[in-house]
Write a protein that holds these residues in place. Structure first.
Motif, short mmCIF file in Angstrom:
data_model
loop_
_atom_site.label_atom_id
_atom_site.label_comp_id
_atom_site.label_asym_id
_atom_site.label_seq_id
_atom_site.Cartn_x
_atom_site.Cartn_y
_atom_site.Cartn_z
N GLU A 190 -59.88 78.82 -51.65
CA GLU A 190 -60.99 77.72 -51.20
C GLU A 190 -61.39 77.12 -53.23
OE1 GLU A 190 -63.12 77.26 -49.43
OE2 GLU A 190 -61.63 77.65 -48.12
N PRO A 198 -62.37 86.21 -45.55
CA PRO A 198 -62.78 85.29 -45.32
C PRO A 198 -64.25 85.15 -45.20
CG PRO A 198 -60.73 85.44 -44.77
CD PRO A 198 -61.25 86.56 -44.89
N HIS A 216 -58.12 84.67 -50.11
CA HIS A 216 -58.38 83.63 -49.74
C HIS A 216 -59.86 82.66 -50.29
CE1 HIS A 216 -60.80 81.55 -46.47
NE2 HIS A 216 -62.09 81.53 -47.07
#
Length: 279
Positions: free
Chosen positions: A55, A37, A51
């Motif tokens: 997204e 992240p 991550h």
């Protein structure tokens, strides 16, 4: 075993450097897309995770990326189908010389050497001056065909230039009509090449930027959307998108190669069975 000459190792090293130059950026983007992240756009990596792929699947995080993907997919299929059909028709037409065939051939090839951005500008202006809406499915579709059709036609010219006409003559001797000869003899023989033309048409359309830049209207295709993201997206979500689109392209290419190999083996088995039957 004789030792290899020094030139072999020099050329091998040069080839390895070429491969790194060719695929290094894609591999770098793929690696950086799996950061944690807190990851950024450059090395060193900050952890590893999925991550940024998560997204990517959040619509608000990447704008209209999935809409642009659907548009590129539909447009690619439209261009692919048209390229295959027109290329086959053109290849059949050019099997015999006709008045103006040489001029027409050079006009087709000329589309490849004209700068893409000029074609995009010209098509966009033509639609605008004619009072027609500039849209990815109309003006964008036409602009991309000026890129894919010459490639498809050149492939078909080469295919039919080497095509053995005795197959058609044998079919006609058996009473087949022109349509039956085309459907049951010509098309099955050239099927692997048709898949190659289809692959050319789809991939050239799916990745095309310059000829779509001024002809897509208010709705972006995927390459245009990615270009827009480079100005406002400063996270590895952009790399995650690049990794997925690269994977999709490889999947398409792999599918076409698999189908082509299957058809080639099927044709080889049919020829072998026919030979055994004659024996």
């Amino acid at each position: 075993m004789e030792p290899r000459p020094r030139s072999f190792y020099i050329l091998t090293g040069f080839f390895v450097l070429f491969l790194l130059f060719l695929y290094g950026p894609t591999l770098t983007i793929g690696i950086l897309s799996f950061q944690g992240p807190g990851g950024g756009l450059t090395f060193p990596m900050r952890g590893t995770s999925l991550h940024w792929f998560r997204e990517l699947f959040e619509q608000q995080a990447v704008g209209d990326i999935w809409g642009s993907f659907r548009r590129s997919l539909v447009l690619g299929l439209m261009v692919m189908t048209t390229t295959v059909v027109v290329s086959v028709i053109g290849g059949l037409a050019f099997r015999k010389r006709f008045p103006g065939s040489t001029v027409l051939f050079y006009l087709i090839v000329t589309a490849l050497v004209i700068p893409s951005i000029l074609i995009s500008l010209g098509v966009g202006l033509m639609f605008d001056q004619a009072g027609m809406t500039v849209h990815w499915s109309t003006s964008g579709y036409g602009a991309q065909l000026t890129w894919t059709l010459p490639f498809g036609l050149l492939i078909m010219f080469a295919v039919f230039n080497r095509f053995d006409k005795s197959y058609e003559e044998a079919a006609r001797d058996q009473g087949a009509t022109a349509w039956q000869t085309l459907r049951y003899v010509v098309l099955p023989i050239i099927a692997p090449m048709l898949l190659g033309v289809a692959l050319f048409g789809f991939t050239l359309s799916y990745d095309e930027f310059a000829r779509t830049l001024l002809t897509s209207g208010s709705r972006n295709t995927l390459p245009l959307e990615i270009y827009g993201m480079t100005t406002n997206v400063t996270t590895p979500v952009l790399y995650a998108l690049g990794t997925l689109t690269t994977g999709f392209s490889l999947l398409v290419i792999g599918t076409f190669i698999t189908v082509t190999t299957y058809l080639a083996r099927k044709r080889a088995r049919a020829a072998s069975d026919a030979g055994k039957g004659l024996v």
